[in-house]
Enzyme design. Structure first.
Site: not given
Ligand code: 13P
Length: 340
Positions: A178, A220
């Protein structure tokens, strides 16, 4: 030896058609801020009650493939004594774990941060695997401002993300990678696009250099949107087009799925953007959600810490999950909100 088959099966399950991920991995500081907003205390009982309200919502397994938990939550038991991880697995929902220890300032680089948590991670991952975690999350935070992000910041964060991802795969845990480009600031959507593209390029270079198995990870990212104080807003189509263009330039098709964070967008905007991207298909990867605020906020506001509100809050939570599930195939529309 990395078990690539196991990683790939879990990664594919996380981004299965019609499904996405619930991020419920708020750290102690973050959950306190969320509870402050509804004027309840962040203590163990309230945290358990809140998460239990979310996880026991009937039918969420239709739209939710996995839930990211915080260390405490992975060890918490529901009021009937069932550990949360087991409660979720019993519904066919995979438990995941946030393993980073949050961002710290980078010396000599004012306004920039790098995420910590690599020390001892190999041993922690081994324990998380035993506690039932199928996947993990590590969040890097990139700010846009005057002269930032610098290349040093992007590089340091990408190195840590790739180290984390390789360690996860070694432990048989699918890494969610992420790199979040923050919404804060008055920058344009063009600038957000440029920074997101650069961030992803540097991140995937490090993933390659550290031999991360792309088929066994999930990305992500943040969506490409103008800064929240930008005078120039962008419409849904522009956000969807720019985000997909940015991802097509940087994310190999070997990656099974992209699961967006919501980043402070309203719940409905996050759904609309996801829907517009999937309506542009076919895309090289599954494109889904891994939202915290955009899935939880309306339910949190309805719950307010009162057991009498559980039913109403669960209805709202189920509805948001359903709307985002529809957005997985581009079949969400505004009437779904009105109908609820
Ligand atoms: P938001 O969807 O609230 O941005 O949170 C997602 C997340 O997991 C941040 O790390």
């Amino acid at each position: 030896m990395v078990n690539t088959q196991e990683l790939e099966t879990v990664a594919r399950g996380m981004v299965a058609k019609g499904k996405g991920i619930l991020a419920a991995d708020e750290s102690m500081g973050t959950i306190k801020r969320r509870f402050d907003s509804i004027k309840i205390e962040s203590n163990e009982d309230n945290r358990r009650a809140y998460r239990e309200m979310l996880f026991t919502t009937k039918g969420i397994e239709e739209s939710i493939s996995g839930v990211i938990l915080f260390d405490e939550t992975l060890r918490t038991k529901a009021s009937d004594g069932t550990p949360f991880a087991q409660l979720l697995s019993g519904k066919g929902i995979m438990p995941g774990i946030k393993v980073d220890k949050g961002p710290v300032d980078i010396p000599n680089f004012p306004g920039e941060v790098v995420t910590e948590g690599l020390d001892g991670l190999r041993a922690r991952l081994k324990e998380y695997k035993e506690l039932g975690a199928k996947f993990a999350k590590w969040r890097a935070v990139i700010s846009i401002g005057d002269g930032i992000p610098t290349y040093t910041c992007l590089e340091l964060n990408a190195e840590a993300l790739a180290r984390y991802a390789a360690l996860c795969q070694e432990a048989g845990i699918v890494p969610i990678v992420e790199p979040e480009v923050l919404l804060d600031g008055s920058h344009t959507i063009e600038r957000a696009h440029e920074v997101t593209e650069h961030t992803l390029k540097v991140t995937f270079t490090q993933l390659f250099l550290q031999r991360v198995y792309l088929e066994g990870m999930i990305l992500k990212p943040s969506m490409v949107v103008p800064g929240k104080d930008s005078p120039k807003k962008a419409n849904v189509e522009e956000v969807a087009e720019r985000t997909i263009r940015c991802l097509k330039r940087t994310v190999p098709a070997a990656v099974p799925g992209i699961a967006f964070l919501s980043g402070g967008q309203s719940a409905e905007s996050a759904t609309e953007h996801l829907n517009a991207m999937n309506a542009m298909g076919p895309l090289p990867w599954e494109v889904t959600f891994s939202y915290a605020r955009a899935l939880q906020d309306p339910a949190l506001k309805a719950w307010k810490g009162d057991p009498g509100n559980i039913g109403a809050a669960q209805k709202i939570f189920y509805h948001r999950a359903k709307c985002n599930s529809a957005a997985r195939s581009g079949s969400y529309n505004k009437q779904m909100e009105a109908a609820a």
